[in-house]
Scaffold this motif. Structure first.
Motif, PDB file in Angstrom:
ATOM      1  N   LEU A 180       8.917  -4.674  -9.290  1.00 59.69           N
ATOM      2  CA  LEU A 180       9.187  -4.159  -7.954  1.00 59.69           C
ATOM      3  C   LEU A 180       8.062  -4.597  -7.023  1.00 59.69           C
ATOM      4  O   LEU A 180       6.897  -4.605  -7.421  1.00 59.69           O
ATOM      5  N   ASP A 181       8.410  -4.927  -5.784  1.00 57.50           N
ATOM      6  CA  ASP A 181       7.426  -5.162  -4.735  1.00 57.50           C
ATOM      7  C   ASP A 181       7.757  -4.188  -3.612  1.00 57.50           C
ATOM      8  O   ASP A 181       8.599  -4.461  -2.749  1.00 57.50           O
ATOM      9  N   LEU A 182       7.118  -3.031  -3.632  1.00 57.76           N
ATOM     10  CA  LEU A 182       7.439  -1.960  -2.692  1.00 57.76           C
ATOM     11  C   LEU A 182       6.937  -2.260  -1.287  1.00 57.76           C
ATOM     12  O   LEU A 182       7.425  -1.666  -0.323  1.00 57.76           O
ATOM     13  N   GLU A 183       5.991  -3.175  -1.150  1.00 56.94           N
ATOM     14  CA  GLU A 183       5.552  -3.601   0.174  1.00 56.94           C
ATOM     15  C   GLU A 183       6.647  -4.419   0.843  1.00 56.94           C
ATOM     16  O   GLU A 183       6.934  -4.260   2.036  1.00 56.94           O
ATOM     17  N   ARG A 184       7.278  -5.283   0.089  1.00 53.66           N
ATOM     18  CA  ARG A 184       8.343  -6.150   0.608  1.00 53.66           C
ATOM     19  C   ARG A 184       9.661  -5.377   0.772  1.00 53.66           C
ATOM     20  O   ARG A 184      10.350  -5.501   1.786  1.00 53.66           O
ATOM     21  N   ASP A 185      10.015  -4.555  -0.237  1.00 61.19           N
ATOM     22  CA  ASP A 185      11.350  -3.957  -0.301  1.00 61.19           C
ATOM     23  C   ASP A 185      11.408  -2.493   0.106  1.00 61.19           C
ATOM     24  O   ASP A 185      12.495  -1.943   0.274  1.00 61.19           O
ATOM     25  N   GLY A 186      10.237  -1.843   0.224  1.00 57.62           N
ATOM     26  CA  GLY A 186      10.251  -0.411   0.508  1.00 57.62           C
ATOM     27  C   GLY A 186      10.698   0.381  -0.709  1.00 57.62           C
ATOM     28  O   GLY A 186      10.724  -0.133  -1.844  1.00 57.62           O
ATOM     29  N   ALA A 190       9.556   9.285  -7.826  1.00 61.20           N
ATOM     30  CA  ALA A 190       8.158   9.128  -8.227  1.00 61.20           C
ATOM     31  C   ALA A 190       7.472   8.219  -7.216  1.00 61.20           C
ATOM     32  O   ALA A 190       8.060   7.252  -6.735  1.00 61.20           O
ATOM     33  N   LYS A 191       6.229   8.538  -6.892  1.00 59.94           N
ATOM     34  CA  LYS A 191       5.465   7.733  -5.949  1.00 59.94           C
ATOM     35  C   LYS A 191       4.404   6.946  -6.687  1.00 59.94           C
ATOM     36  O   LYS A 191       3.666   7.496  -7.507  1.00 59.94           O
ATOM     37  N   SER A 192       4.325   5.654  -6.398  1.00 56.64           N
ATOM     38  CA  SER A 192       3.365   4.783  -7.063  1.00 56.64           C
ATOM     39  C   SER A 192       2.110   4.643  -6.214  1.00 56.64           C
ATOM     40  O   SER A 192       2.138   4.817  -4.994  1.00 56.64           O
ATOM     41  N   ARG A 193       1.014   4.287  -6.865  1.00 57.56           N
ATOM     42  CA  ARG A 193      -0.228   4.017  -6.149  1.00 57.56           C
ATOM     43  C   ARG A 193      -0.362   2.545  -5.775  1.00 57.56           C
ATOM     44  O   ARG A 193      -1.381   2.132  -5.222  1.00 57.56           O
ATOM     45  N   SER A 194       0.650   1.747  -6.088  1.00 57.80           N
ATOM     46  CA  SER A 194       0.566   0.313  -5.795  1.00 57.80           C
ATOM     47  C   SER A 194       1.904  -0.198  -5.284  1.00 57.80           C
ATOM     48  O   SER A 194       2.941   0.452  -5.430  1.00 57.80           O
ATOM     49  N   TYR A 195       1.875  -1.402  -4.703  1.00 53.87           N
ATOM     50  CA  TYR A 195       3.107  -2.052  -4.256  1.00 53.87           C
ATOM     51  C   TYR A 195       3.830  -2.715  -5.428  1.00 53.87           C
ATOM     52  O   TYR A 195       5.037  -2.568  -5.603  1.00 53.87           O
ATOM     53  N   TYR A 237      16.543   6.467 -10.396  1.00 53.90           N
ATOM     54  CA  TYR A 237      15.133   6.708 -10.094  1.00 53.90           C
ATOM     55  C   TYR A 237      14.809   6.042  -8.765  1.00 53.90           C
ATOM     56  O   TYR A 237      15.215   4.898  -8.511  1.00 53.90           O
ATOM     57  N   LEU A 238      14.056   6.754  -7.934  1.00 53.98           N
ATOM     58  CA  LEU A 238      13.608   6.205  -6.661  1.00 53.98           C
ATOM     59  C   LEU A 238      12.090   6.083  -6.706  1.00 53.98           C
ATOM     60  O   LEU A 238      11.382   7.082  -6.831  1.00 53.98           O
ATOM     61  N   ILE A 239      11.602   4.849  -6.639  1.00 49.89           N
ATOM     62  CA  ILE A 239      10.161   4.585  -6.705  1.00 49.89           C
ATOM     63  C   ILE A 239       9.659   4.345  -5.282  1.00 49.89           C
ATOM     64  O   ILE A 239      10.114   3.428  -4.593  1.00 49.89           O
ATOM     65  N   LEU A 240       8.709   5.190  -4.851  1.00 43.17           N
ATOM     66  CA  LEU A 240       8.206   5.139  -3.490  1.00 43.17           C
ATOM     67  C   LEU A 240       6.894   4.368  -3.425  1.00 43.17           C
ATOM     68  O   LEU A 240       6.058   4.462  -4.328  1.00 43.17           O
ATOM     69  N   PRO A 241       6.668   3.630  -2.326  1.00 42.86           N
ATOM     70  CA  PRO A 241       5.401   2.904  -2.169  1.00 42.86           C
ATOM     71  C   PRO A 241       4.261   3.859  -1.852  1.00 42.86           C
ATOM     72  O   PRO A 241       4.485   5.005  -1.438  1.00 42.86           O
ATOM     73  N   PRO A 242       3.021   3.407  -2.019  1.00 43.95           N
ATOM     74  CA  PRO A 242       1.873   4.289  -1.823  1.00 43.95           C
ATOM     75  C   PRO A 242       1.720   4.794  -0.393  1.00 43.95           C
ATOM     76  O   PRO A 242       1.152   5.862  -0.174  1.00 43.95           O
ATOM     77  N   ASP A 243       2.228   4.044   0.598  1.00 39.71           N
ATOM     78  CA  ASP A 243       2.092   4.461   1.992  1.00 39.71           C
ATOM     79  C   ASP A 243       3.330   5.188   2.510  1.00 39.71           C
ATOM     80  O   ASP A 243       3.494   5.366   3.721  1.00 39.71           O
TER      81      ASP A 243
END
Length: 507
Positions: free
Chosen positions: A115-121, A185-190, A160-166
């Motif tokens: 996953l790239d949560l910075e790119r995809d949210g 769940a919220k991750s500490r990384s992108y 499951y919904l994985i949230l970005p750190p910001d």
């Protein structure tokens, strides 16, 4: 207290403790250090600064292994075109020795995505019913959430919904919420690794592969109405690398993570340590010829240190049984490597021991889950305390009954790559689920390890080794039962055989 008399000077203390004085000349492990009344000479300053940078380089290597390891997996999967969240690497014919994965197994079907949560949210991972152990880890190989059997869906499947750190909102670390039908769940990384496993059915991977291909969905939440079509890449029989470097390029791998991820990925102390060797977010990796030489030395010593921690460990707690060579990768019973519930701080060598040899961080690997999940032990010396050598023939007896509800396996690894040993067998392993093993009269199984094919009576129980190459083994129990946790059952030691292969003892 020993003191030194000094020249009497008005207002000057004439009795100064020796313990606070610095002599004009001191012999140390980094050479002779010289001072003028406590002022270090230029040469002394050079020596100690070189040593400071060297020691910090070693520590950055040891502390940075988790992050560099996950980054290497990301780069490796990218090399086989797993580049978007809906791209999944799938070991359709199981993981074999062609690909380089830290102690990957030959017994379950792996599904790997990033996953790239910075790119995809915020990103959705839909898990199908029947999924085996699955986990999401952040960019520093820290636990985010479990999926599948040990997860919140308990093997029944779910979203499951994985949230970005910001991401806005109150999502405390380590807590999982259920919102709008999602496990959140919220991750500490992108960057986040999603790694799932499917079990064999009648010794075959077909059902697990079908489960993933028909039921696994990963997509940005914003695309929930029209999610992209899943793309599965079969990486069985594929030749690629997912292991971090053990030379200067290790620091370059680390620099990519620091630049990509938010500052809060790691704490101030570790961030400062990494910055002290030239790696800082927004600044790239800055070094000169002097620093490159020092860090090249530091990574060599760091690599040797990690190998000593794994294969010559001084941690008594690593050994599972008295007078035995079998060791565990989870010292202290904590998936965060906390010593005495945190009172003793973090068990740093235990963390290195695990991440230099293995991947995936989850509480399920440290918890006592009778009949669920899996448990592991590894061994790299024979019963005489000598390293396992591919030129020799060895025997390992697995006593009956093995405390595994599902099945057990033994896999052999290359100490250089910590990946499956590459031989003509392709799968350097034996598995009670899919191997037609010859059993002794008492139900025990003797496994044989050696470079040459044994007599026909032992061939089903033989794992090939390589002349002039070491090896180590790992036993896995799937669905471990109480005798494993109580240590009332134990595998035999690996015994060096002086004759190539003994006569069979009967069925």
């Amino acid at each position: 207290m020993k003191t030194t008399e000094t020249d009497p000077t008005p207002g000057y203390n004439t009795k100064i403790p020796d313990s606070i004085l610095t002599p004009d000349r001191v012999e140390t492990s980094i050479g002779t250090l010289e001072f003028f009344d406590g002022f270090p000479t230029e040469e002394t300053a050079r020596k100690v600064f070189d040593n400071l940078d060297f020691s910090r380089g070693v520590k950055v290597f040891l502390d940075g292994i988790p992050g560099a390891s996950l980054e290497a997996i990301r780069v490796g999967m990218e090399s086989i075109h797993v580049t978007q969240c809906h791209h999944v690497g799938l070991a359709e014919e199981l993981m074999d020795s062609n690909s380089l994965f830290l102690t990957g197994n030959t017994d379950t079907v792996y599904a790997v995505a990033f996953l790239d949560l910075e790119r995809d949210g915020p990103t959705v991972v839909e898990i199908p019913p029947g999924c085996g152990p699955g986990t999401v880890n952040d960019a520093w190989f820290r636990f985010v959430v479990d999926m599948g059997i040990p997860g919140l869906d308990a093997g029944h499947g779910g979203k499951y919904l994985i949230l970005p750190p910001d991401h806005a909102g109150d999502y405390p670390e380590g807590r999982f919420l259920v919102e709008d039908g999602y496990f959140v769940a919220k991750s500490r990384s992108y960057v986040n690794l999603v790694i799932l496993r499917g079990f064999l059915v009648d010794g075959e991977p077909t059902a697990a592969v079908e489960m993933f291909k028909t039921g696994l969905k990963i997509y940005p939440q914003r695309d929930a109405e029209h999610p992209p079509e899943m793309v599965f890449t079969n990486f069985s029989n594929d030749d690629f690398n997912t292991i971090h470097s053990n030379d200067f390029t290790f620091y370059e791998e680390l620099a990519h993570i620091i630049d990509k991820e938010p500052l809060e990925l790691i704490d101030l102390e570790l961030r400062g340590l990494i910055a002290s060797i030239g790696i800082q977010k927004g600044e790239g990796f800055k070094y000169d010829d002097r620093m490159k030489k020092i860090l090249t030395d530091a990574v060599a010593v760091g690599n040797a240190t990690a190998r000593a921690i794994d294969f010559q460990t001084r941690e008594k707690e690593a050994y599972l049984y008295p007078d035995s060579q079998w060791k565990t990768g989870f010292l202290g019973g904590s998936f965060e490597w906390l010593k005495e519930d945190g009172r003793g701080g973090r068990y740093l060598d235990a963390r290195t021991l695990f991440f230099y040899m293995a991947t995936v961080n989850t509480p399920a690997m440290a918890l006592e889950m009778i009949g669920k999940g899996s448990q592991y032990a590894y061994i790299n010396k024979d019963s005489n305390g000598n390293f396992l050598d591919g030129v020799n023939v060895y025997r390992l007896r697995i006593p009956a009954p093995v405390p595994a509800k599902d099945f057990w396996s033994v896999v052999v690894y290359d100490p250089q790559t910590r990946s499956q040993l590459q031989t003509s067998q392709m799968f350097p392993s034996k598995n009670s689920e899919k191997s037609e093993l010859h059993k002794n009269a008492d139900g025990s199984v003797d496994l044989y390890f050696g470079p040459e094919q044994p007599p026909e009576s032992h061939q089903n129980n033989w794992i090939q080794t390589v002349v002039r190459k070491g090896w180590f083994g790992m036993i896995r129990l799937y669905g471990p039962l109480e005798p494993w946790f109580r240590k009332t059952w134990k595998p035999g030691e690996i015994e060096l055989l002086h004759s190539p292969y003994p006569a069979p003892t009967g069925h």
